[in-house]
Write a protein that holds these residues in place. Structure first.
Motif, short mmCIF file in Angstrom:
data_model
loop_
_atom_site.label_atom_id
_atom_site.label_comp_id
_atom_site.label_asym_id
_atom_site.label_seq_id
_atom_site.Cartn_x
_atom_site.Cartn_y
_atom_site.Cartn_z
N ARG A 129 0.79 -1.24 0.00
CA ARG A 129 0.00 0.00 0.00
C ARG A 129 0.82 1.28 0.00
N THR A 130 2.15 1.22 0.01
CA THR A 130 2.89 2.48 -0.15
C THR A 130 2.69 2.93 -1.59
N VAL A 131 3.15 4.13 -1.95
CA VAL A 131 2.86 4.62 -3.31
C VAL A 131 3.41 3.66 -4.36
N ALA A 132 4.67 3.24 -4.19
CA ALA A 132 5.24 2.32 -5.18
C ALA A 132 4.51 0.98 -5.15
N ALA A 133 4.30 0.45 -3.95
CA ALA A 133 3.66 -0.88 -3.85
C ALA A 133 2.22 -0.83 -4.34
N THR A 137 0.29 -2.82 -7.42
CA THR A 137 -0.87 -3.63 -7.03
C THR A 137 -2.02 -3.44 -8.00
N THR A 138 -2.56 -4.58 -8.49
CA THR A 138 -3.71 -4.50 -9.39
C THR A 138 -4.82 -5.44 -8.89
N ALA A 139 -4.87 -5.60 -7.57
CA ALA A 139 -5.87 -6.49 -6.96
C ALA A 139 -7.15 -5.75 -6.64
N GLY A 140 -7.29 -4.53 -7.11
CA GLY A 140 -8.50 -3.75 -6.81
C GLY A 140 -8.18 -2.28 -6.92
N THR A 141 -9.02 -1.52 -7.61
CA THR A 141 -8.75 -0.09 -7.75
C THR A 141 -8.82 0.63 -6.41
N ARG A 142 -9.46 -0.01 -5.41
CA ARG A 142 -9.55 0.65 -4.11
C ARG A 142 -8.18 0.89 -3.48
N PHE A 143 -7.16 0.16 -3.94
CA PHE A 143 -5.84 0.34 -3.35
C PHE A 143 -5.10 1.55 -3.94
N SER A 144 -5.56 2.05 -5.10
CA SER A 144 -4.82 3.16 -5.72
C SER A 144 -5.70 4.34 -6.12
N ALA A 145 -7.01 4.12 -6.24
CA ALA A 145 -7.88 5.20 -6.70
C ALA A 145 -7.81 6.37 -5.72
N GLY A 146 -7.74 7.58 -6.27
CA GLY A 146 -7.81 8.77 -5.43
C GLY A 146 -6.48 9.28 -4.95
N PHE A 147 -5.40 8.52 -5.15
CA PHE A 147 -4.12 9.13 -4.76
C PHE A 147 -3.05 9.08 -5.85
N SER A 148 -3.50 9.34 -7.07
CA SER A 148 -2.55 9.51 -8.17
C SER A 148 -1.88 10.88 -8.00
N PRO A 149 -0.73 11.17 -8.60
CA PRO A 149 -0.04 10.29 -9.53
C PRO A 149 0.73 9.18 -8.82
N LEU A 150 0.64 8.02 -9.41
CA LEU A 150 1.36 6.87 -8.88
C LEU A 150 2.77 6.86 -9.46
N MET A 151 3.53 5.82 -9.14
CA MET A 151 4.90 5.72 -9.65
C MET A 151 4.87 5.42 -11.16
N GLY A 152 5.81 5.96 -11.89
CA GLY A 152 5.88 5.68 -13.33
C GLY A 152 6.55 4.33 -13.60
N GLY A 153 6.49 3.91 -14.85
CA GLY A 153 7.26 2.74 -15.28
C GLY A 153 6.68 1.39 -14.87
N VAL A 154 5.37 1.37 -14.57
CA VAL A 154 4.77 0.07 -14.21
C VAL A 154 3.79 -0.33 -15.31
N GLN A 155 3.96 -1.53 -15.84
CA GLN A 155 3.09 -2.04 -16.90
C GLN A 155 2.38 -3.28 -16.38
N MET A 156 1.11 -3.42 -16.74
CA MET A 156 0.37 -4.60 -16.28
C MET A 156 0.08 -5.54 -17.45
N ALA A 157 0.36 -6.81 -17.24
CA ALA A 157 0.05 -7.84 -18.25
C ALA A 157 -1.03 -8.75 -17.66
N PRO A 158 -1.75 -9.48 -18.51
CA PRO A 158 -2.80 -10.38 -17.99
C PRO A 158 -2.23 -11.50 -17.13
N PHE A 159 -3.03 -11.95 -16.18
CA PHE A 159 -2.71 -13.12 -15.36
C PHE A 159 -3.50 -14.29 -15.95
N PRO A 160 -2.93 -15.49 -15.99
CA PRO A 160 -3.65 -16.63 -16.57
C PRO A 160 -4.76 -17.15 -15.64
N TYR A 161 -5.90 -16.48 -15.71
CA TYR A 161 -7.03 -16.76 -14.83
C TYR A 161 -8.03 -17.60 -15.63
#
Ligand code: PMP
Length: 417
Positions: A129-133, A137-161
């Motif tokens: 839950r720190t800014v970088a962590a 984290t992409t386990a729910g927008t509740r962990f990051s929504a509302g406190f952007s800007p977040l750290m740069g340089g993070v890309q998300m790829a699909p998980f094999p679900y």
């Protein structure tokens, strides 16, 4: 009057008076079977006598000896003991206090070591839950929504679900690896990528085991492109899955391993392990921190490692985990609102899907709350909040698993009625 902030979401109304093994004794006079373990932390059970004794003894000799100022015995001993359980080759370590800090430290390490900016994470991952962590984290927008800007340089790829698409595991792995390659072709070049960051079992993201073939696919790509494979074992590590490390199922070798939670049975400490060669690429002084590797936490971690080995707790987690999963699958047959039971070892998730006009999230929350009423503590997880997770201590007995299943069944009956 001062009070705890409502920013904290309280899962149960229980106030602990004292706790022992798998049991929490509330100030309300009730006994609760604890299948939350402080979110997967008190691996040796609450207040294991050996851990208590090690901490008590340490408090009497030195509490805080800042480890970049003066070294202390418990930490040297811990480095040695971790050497006995870490994957071969990860023989260089440093310490922090929490999972989030360790994740941040690992990311900084990979950027420094490779000179590359990008980190690729996988959808549904939780890393803190720190800014970088929180950015990772992409386990729910509740962990990051509302406190952007977040750290740069993070890309998300699909998980094999697989289940999400009604696919076989192989189809899901093929899809996710193909999308990763497409990400390399369209958005982030492999030689601009410092690290892959992944959990062996998605934790807060829904207790989904990462398919072994996917980890192997990541390993191949990491080797091909000089990308560092960082495995976040904060929740799945330290015996919880029925192997010492969650990634062991895949046979894949991590370049960096992050551990926390179960490491010290409740004392705050985390560790970042890599090869000496990789660590040597970051400059001295670039990592550290006042409290990292605290003496009392280190002593408790040493005792934890001893207890896990002496009491055969990894094997217990495997056997009791099977018993738990089997019992849950039986309950799933009875209750159509349960659409999946999954996990590894003593890390089991029960997924709920809309039934009778009630959404999966609503059902999971209702069941989780009903368990408290029946004297069983549980938690929810998943981006949609539709998974109840059970995380008993590694010392849990067969009788306690049976009792937990009985109480979970009673909660299901309440909600289904
Ligand atoms: N990584 C994983 C896999 C976790 O499960 C967690 C905590 N749930 C973290 C990182 C963050 O750890 P902490 O809460 O100690 O900062």
């Amino acid at each position: 009057m001062t009070a705890l902030s409502p920013i904290l979401k309280q899962a149960t109304p229980v106030v602990v008076d004292h706790a022992k093994g798998c049991w929490i004794h509330g100030t309300d006079g009730r006994d609760y079977l604890d299948f939350t373990t402080g979110i997967g932390v008190t691996s040796t059970g609450h207040c294991h006598p050996q851990v208590v004794e090690a901490a008590r003894e340490q408090v009497g000799s030195i509490i805080h000896a800042q480890y970049t100022t003066v070294m202390h015995k418990p930490l040297l001993e811990l480095v040695d003991k971790l050497g006995g359980v870490l994957p071969t080759g990860l023989d260089s370590l440093f310490f922090a206090n929490s999972g989030s800090e360790a994740v941040e430290a690992a990311v900084r390490l990979t950027r420094m070591a490779t000179g590359r900016p990008n980190i690729i994470v996988f959808q549904g991952g939780f890393h803190g839950r720190t800014v970088a962590a929180a950015t990772l984290t992409t386990a729910g927008t509740r962990f990051s929504a509302g406190f952007s800007p977040l750290m740069g340089g993070v890309q998300m790829a699909p998980f094999p679900y697989a289940k999400r698409y009604g696919w076989s595991e192989q189809q899901a792995v093929d899809f996710a690896l193909a999308e990763l390659d497409y990400l390399f072709a369209t958005r982030v070049a492999p030689n601009d990528t410092a690290a892959f960051l992944i959990e062996p079992v998605l934790g807060d993201g829904g207790y989904l085991p990462t398919p072994d073939a996917f980890l192997r696919g990541l390993r191949e790509r990491a080797d091909k492109h000089g990308i560092v494979l960082v495995i976040d074992e904060v929740q799945a590590g330290f015996g919880r899955t029925g192997k010492f490390w969650g990634h062991e199922f895949s046979g894949v070798r991590p370049d960096v391993l992050i551990t926390a939670k179960g490491l010290a049975s409740g004392f705050p400490i985390s560790a970042i392990a890599a090869s000496a060669e990789l660590m040597g690429k970051a400059w001295p002084g670039s990592q550290g921190g006042t409290y990292g590797g605290n003496a009392v936490a280190a002593a408790a971690a040493c005792a934890t490692i001893d207890v896990i080995s002496e009491e055969g707790l990894v094997e217990n987690a495997r056997v009791r985990g099977e018993q738990l999963a089997e019992g849950l699958r039986r309950l799933a047959e009875k209750y159509p609102m349960i659409t999946d039971v999954r996990g590894r070892g003593l890390m089991q998730g029960i997924e709920f899907t809309e039934t009778g006009g009630r959404g999966g999230g609503e059902l999971a929350t209702a069941v989780q709350q009903a368990t408290t009423g029946h004297g069983l503590l549980s938690l929810t997880c998943g981006p949609l909040g539709n998974v109840v997770r059970l995380i008993p201590a590694l010392v849990v007995s067969a009788d306690e698993i049976d009792l937990g299943l009985e109480r979970f069944g009673a909660a299901l009956a309440d909600v289904a009625d």
